[in-house]
Design a protein around this motif. Sequence first.
Motif, PDB file in Angstrom:
ATOM      1  N   SER A 253       0.818  -1.335  -0.171  1.00 43.26           N
ATOM      2  CA  SER A 253       0.007  -0.005   0.150  1.00 43.26           C
ATOM      3  C   SER A 253       0.965   1.280   0.016  1.00 43.26           C
ATOM      4  CB  SER A 253      -0.888   0.010   1.303  1.00 43.26           C
ATOM      5  OG  SER A 253      -1.781   1.000   1.221  1.00 43.26           O
ATOM      6  N   ILE A 254       1.868   1.160   0.966  1.00 43.29           N
ATOM      7  CA  ILE A 254       2.987   2.330   0.786  1.00 43.29           C
ATOM      8  C   ILE A 254       3.482   2.625  -0.583  1.00 43.29           C
ATOM      9  CG2 ILE A 254       5.108   3.320   1.794  1.00 43.29           C
ATOM     10  CD1 ILE A 254       4.270   1.895   4.397  1.00 43.29           C
ATOM     11  N   ARG A 255       3.939   1.376  -1.097  1.00 41.86           N
ATOM     12  CA  ARG A 255       4.385   1.559  -2.530  1.00 41.86           C
ATOM     13  C   ARG A 255       3.516   2.097  -3.571  1.00 41.86           C
ATOM     14  NH1 ARG A 255       7.857   2.779  -5.628  1.00 41.86           N
ATOM     15  NH2 ARG A 255       8.112   1.820  -7.404  1.00 41.86           N
ATOM     16  N   VAL A 256       2.127   1.767  -3.606  1.00 43.29           N
ATOM     17  CA  VAL A 256       1.347   2.384  -4.480  1.00 43.29           C
ATOM     18  C   VAL A 256       1.019   3.710  -4.261  1.00 43.29           C
ATOM     19  CG1 VAL A 256      -1.352   2.285  -5.026  1.00 43.29           C
ATOM     20  CG2 VAL A 256      -0.311   0.085  -4.464  1.00 43.29           C
ATOM     21  N   LEU A 257       1.165   4.168  -3.034  1.00 43.06           N
ATOM     22  CA  LEU A 257       0.974   5.661  -2.657  1.00 43.06           C
ATOM     23  C   LEU A 257       2.215   6.447  -3.355  1.00 43.06           C
ATOM     24  CD1 LEU A 257      -0.826   5.361   0.694  1.00 43.06           C
ATOM     25  CD2 LEU A 257      -1.854   6.294  -1.384  1.00 43.06           C
ATOM     26  N   GLU A 258       3.388   5.732  -3.202  1.00 47.97           N
ATOM     27  CA  GLU A 258       4.458   6.285  -3.346  1.00 47.97           C
ATOM     28  C   GLU A 258       4.503   6.459  -4.929  1.00 47.97           C
ATOM     29  OE1 GLU A 258       7.590   5.249   0.414  1.00 47.97           O
ATOM     30  OE2 GLU A 258       7.742   4.352  -1.551  1.00 47.97           O
ATOM     31  N   LYS A 259       4.204   5.300  -5.637  1.00 45.59           N
ATOM     32  CA  LYS A 259       4.153   5.448  -7.000  1.00 45.59           C
ATOM     33  C   LYS A 259       3.136   6.327  -7.765  1.00 45.59           C
ATOM     34  CE  LYS A 259       3.227   0.963  -8.018  1.00 45.59           C
ATOM     35  NZ  LYS A 259       2.979  -0.148  -8.910  1.00 45.59           N
ATOM     36  N   VAL A 260       2.247   6.657  -7.036  1.00 46.10           N
ATOM     37  CA  VAL A 260       1.223   8.029  -7.607  1.00 46.10           C
ATOM     38  C   VAL A 260       1.721   9.492  -7.152  1.00 46.10           C
ATOM     39  CG1 VAL A 260      -0.533   6.534  -8.150  1.00 46.10           C
ATOM     40  CG2 VAL A 260      -0.645   7.490  -5.888  1.00 46.10           C
ATOM     41  N   GLY A 261       2.740   9.453  -6.245  1.00 48.43           N
ATOM     42  CA  GLY A 261       3.336  10.803  -5.993  1.00 48.43           C
ATOM     43  C   GLY A 261       3.252  11.178  -4.499  1.00 48.43           C
ATOM     44  N   PHE A 262       2.349  10.151  -3.580  1.00 42.28           N
ATOM     45  CA  PHE A 262       2.479  10.466  -2.188  1.00 42.28           C
ATOM     46  C   PHE A 262       3.796  10.700  -1.676  1.00 42.28           C
ATOM     47  CE2 PHE A 262      -2.082  10.373  -0.728  1.00 42.28           C
ATOM     48  CZ  PHE A 262      -2.585  10.277  -2.118  1.00 42.28           C
ATOM     49  N   GLN A 263       4.167  11.460  -0.580  1.00 44.59           N
ATOM     50  CA  GLN A 263       5.013  11.546   0.368  1.00 44.59           C
ATOM     51  C   GLN A 263       4.681  11.119   1.708  1.00 44.59           C
ATOM     52  OE1 GLN A 263       6.992  15.612   0.310  1.00 44.59           O
ATOM     53  NE2 GLN A 263       6.561  15.768  -2.100  1.00 44.59           N
ATOM     54  N   CYS A 264       5.771  10.679   2.324  1.00 46.53           N
ATOM     55  CA  CYS A 264       5.619  10.182   3.685  1.00 46.53           C
ATOM     56  C   CYS A 264       5.896  11.533   4.457  1.00 46.53           C
ATOM     57  CB  CYS A 264       6.767   9.258   4.073  1.00 46.53           C
ATOM     58  SG  CYS A 264       6.805   8.927   5.746  1.00 46.53           S
ATOM     59  N   GLU A 265       4.848  11.685   5.723  1.00 45.30           N
ATOM     60  CA  GLU A 265       4.899  12.994   6.301  1.00 45.30           C
ATOM     61  C   GLU A 265       5.689  12.694   7.918  1.00 45.30           C
ATOM     62  OE1 GLU A 265       0.979  14.427   6.095  1.00 45.30           O
ATOM     63  OE2 GLU A 265       1.610  16.009   4.712  1.00 45.30           O
ATOM     64  N   GLY A 266       5.364  11.163   8.148  1.00 41.77           N
ATOM     65  CA  GLY A 266       5.855  10.945   9.462  1.00 41.77           C
ATOM     66  C   GLY A 266       5.105   9.534   9.879  1.00 41.77           C
ATOM     67  N   ILE A 267       5.417   9.181  11.047  1.00 48.14           N
ATOM     68  CA  ILE A 267       4.883   7.958  11.591  1.00 48.14           C
ATOM     69  C   ILE A 267       4.029   8.326  12.776  1.00 48.14           C
ATOM     70  CG2 ILE A 267       5.437   5.747  12.623  1.00 48.14           C
ATOM     71  CD1 ILE A 267       6.470   5.959   9.705  1.00 48.14           C
ATOM     72  N   LEU A 268       2.681   7.928  12.855  1.00 45.37           N
ATOM     73  CA  LEU A 268       2.013   8.303  14.036  1.00 45.37           C
ATOM     74  C   LEU A 268       1.954   6.915  14.713  1.00 45.37           C
ATOM     75  CD1 LEU A 268      -1.044   9.606  11.734  1.00 45.37           C
ATOM     76  CD2 LEU A 268       0.805  10.918  12.836  1.00 45.37           C
ATOM     77  N   ARG A 269       2.930   7.074  15.993  1.00 47.50           N
ATOM     78  CA  ARG A 269       3.181   5.881  16.814  1.00 47.50           C
ATOM     79  C   ARG A 269       1.755   5.180  17.391  1.00 47.50           C
ATOM     80  NH1 ARG A 269       6.936   7.349  21.206  1.00 47.50           N
ATOM     81  NH2 ARG A 269       5.437   8.923  21.315  1.00 47.50           N
ATOM     82  N   GLU A 270       1.608   3.852  17.248  1.00 42.21           N
ATOM     83  CA  GLU A 270       0.414   3.252  17.759  1.00 42.21           C
ATOM     84  C   GLU A 270      -0.711   3.880  17.606  1.00 42.21           C
ATOM     85  OE1 GLU A 270       1.524   1.441  21.749  1.00 42.21           O
ATOM     86  OE2 GLU A 270       3.588   0.513  20.581  1.00 42.21           O
ATOM     87  N   ARG A 271      -1.080   4.424  16.536  1.00 48.27           N
ATOM     88  CA  ARG A 271      -2.296   5.480  16.140  1.00 48.27           C
ATOM     89  C   ARG A 271      -3.653   4.389  16.117  1.00 48.27           C
ATOM     90  NH1 ARG A 271      -5.229   8.178  12.095  1.00 48.27           N
ATOM     91  NH2 ARG A 271      -5.871   9.989  13.121  1.00 48.27           N
ATOM     92  N   SER A 272      -3.479   3.154  15.500  1.00 44.64           N
ATOM     93  CA  SER A 272      -4.461   2.312  15.479  1.00 44.64           C
ATOM     94  C   SER A 272      -4.380   1.023  16.225  1.00 44.64           C
ATOM     95  CB  SER A 272      -4.367   1.847  13.742  1.00 44.64           C
ATOM     96  OG  SER A 272      -4.971   3.091  13.069  1.00 44.64           O
ATOM     97  N   PHE A 273      -5.450   0.517  16.461  1.00 43.18           N
ATOM     98  CA  PHE A 273      -5.683  -0.948  17.097  1.00 43.18           C
ATOM     99  C   PHE A 273      -6.653  -1.613  16.239  1.00 43.18           C
ATOM    100  CE2 PHE A 273      -7.354  -4.266  19.967  1.00 43.18           C
ATOM    101  CZ  PHE A 273      -6.366  -4.312  20.788  1.00 43.18           C
ATOM    102  N   PHE A 274      -5.549  -2.805  15.925  1.00 44.47           N
ATOM    103  CA  PHE A 274      -6.326  -3.952  15.142  1.00 44.47           C
ATOM    104  C   PHE A 274      -5.625  -5.237  15.258  1.00 44.47           C
ATOM    105  CE2 PHE A 274      -3.429  -3.711  11.496  1.00 44.47           C
ATOM    106  CZ  PHE A 274      -3.200  -2.273  11.365  1.00 44.47           C
ATOM    107  N   LYS A 275      -6.290  -6.357  14.784  1.00 47.45           N
ATOM    108  CA  LYS A 275      -5.798  -7.513  15.036  1.00 47.45           C
ATOM    109  C   LYS A 275      -5.010  -7.793  16.287  1.00 47.45           C
ATOM    110  CE  LYS A 275      -7.373  -7.963  10.855  1.00 47.45           C
ATOM    111  NZ  LYS A 275      -7.950  -6.570  10.556  1.00 47.45           N
ATOM    112  N   GLY A 276      -5.941  -7.341  17.489  1.00 49.62           N
ATOM    113  CA  GLY A 276      -5.236  -7.590  18.573  1.00 49.62           C
ATOM    114  C   GLY A 276      -4.096  -6.903  19.165  1.00 49.62           C
ATOM    115  N   LYS A 277      -3.448  -5.769  18.378  1.00 49.25           N
ATOM    116  CA  LYS A 277      -2.661  -5.036  19.051  1.00 49.25           C
ATOM    117  C   LYS A 277      -2.405  -3.345  18.422  1.00 49.25           C
ATOM    118  CE  LYS A 277       1.129  -7.162  16.175  1.00 49.25           C
ATOM    119  NZ  LYS A 277       2.130  -6.308  15.667  1.00 49.25           N
TER     120      LYS A 277
END
Length: 187
Positions: free
Chosen positions: A144-168
Amino acid sequence: LENIFEVFPVVTSERLMLRAMKRDDAESIYQILSDPEVIRYDTVDLFTSIDQAKTLIDYFQQAYNKKKAIFWGISMKNDSKIIGFCKCEIECPGVRVDLGYDLNSAYWNRGIMTEALEVLIDFIWSDIKVNRIEAAVSTNNKSSIRVLEKVGFQCEGILRERSFFKGKYHDMMMLSLLKKDCIENVL
Ligand SMILES: CC(C)(COP(=O)(O)OP(=O)(O)OC[C@H]1O[C@@H](n2cnc3c(N)ncnc32)[C@H](O)[C@@H]1OP(=O)(O)O)[C@@H](O)C(=O)NCCC(=O)NCCS
């Protein structure tokens, strides 16, 4: 913005058609969301019945009727079967939208989501008229990150432990594309 909520905006690319989903598409949506590989990095739980897919399609339609979001079903142009879908949530009209997407795993790694996002991005600039498109993706979700980069998106940073799914808790990468990024690339 009114126009796109009067008649559902069908968008096409070389191979794909992006269109509204209806209850007849429930089986295809169920196929996508009952696959553990597809929902691996998502807060959604595995679908176990077609009824869940019908309820989701109703939700897609309600969100559109309320002008909150557009959910496009993706099909190949020569086959009406829905093989994936994209979400464009209008978080702040005139300012920003949030993107999301899922593809049936039988179709992965053929450039399909890249092709879908390319035409959606053009549509967002021309018809939804915002300045920023954003997406938050699990740092482990490399394709998913690769697809976004391919269409020009830039990474702005990491949001630490922002989501909870699949038990963690999961770190999420915030990526964005600004209108000026695209215009500057064209010039
Ligand atoms: C993310 C997803 C939509 C990508 O769709 P797709 O049509 O397969 O994407 P594309 O074929 O356009 O591009 C995939 C890219 O990821 C790369 N990729 C695939 N698996 C990878 C991995 N494990 N590590 C690094 N790159 C990977 C491919 O090589 C390709 O890049 P390339 O063109 O430079 O070779 C699809 O994998 C999916 O539905 N995943 C599950 C749902 C999901 O994660 N949704 C997004 C939530 S934010």
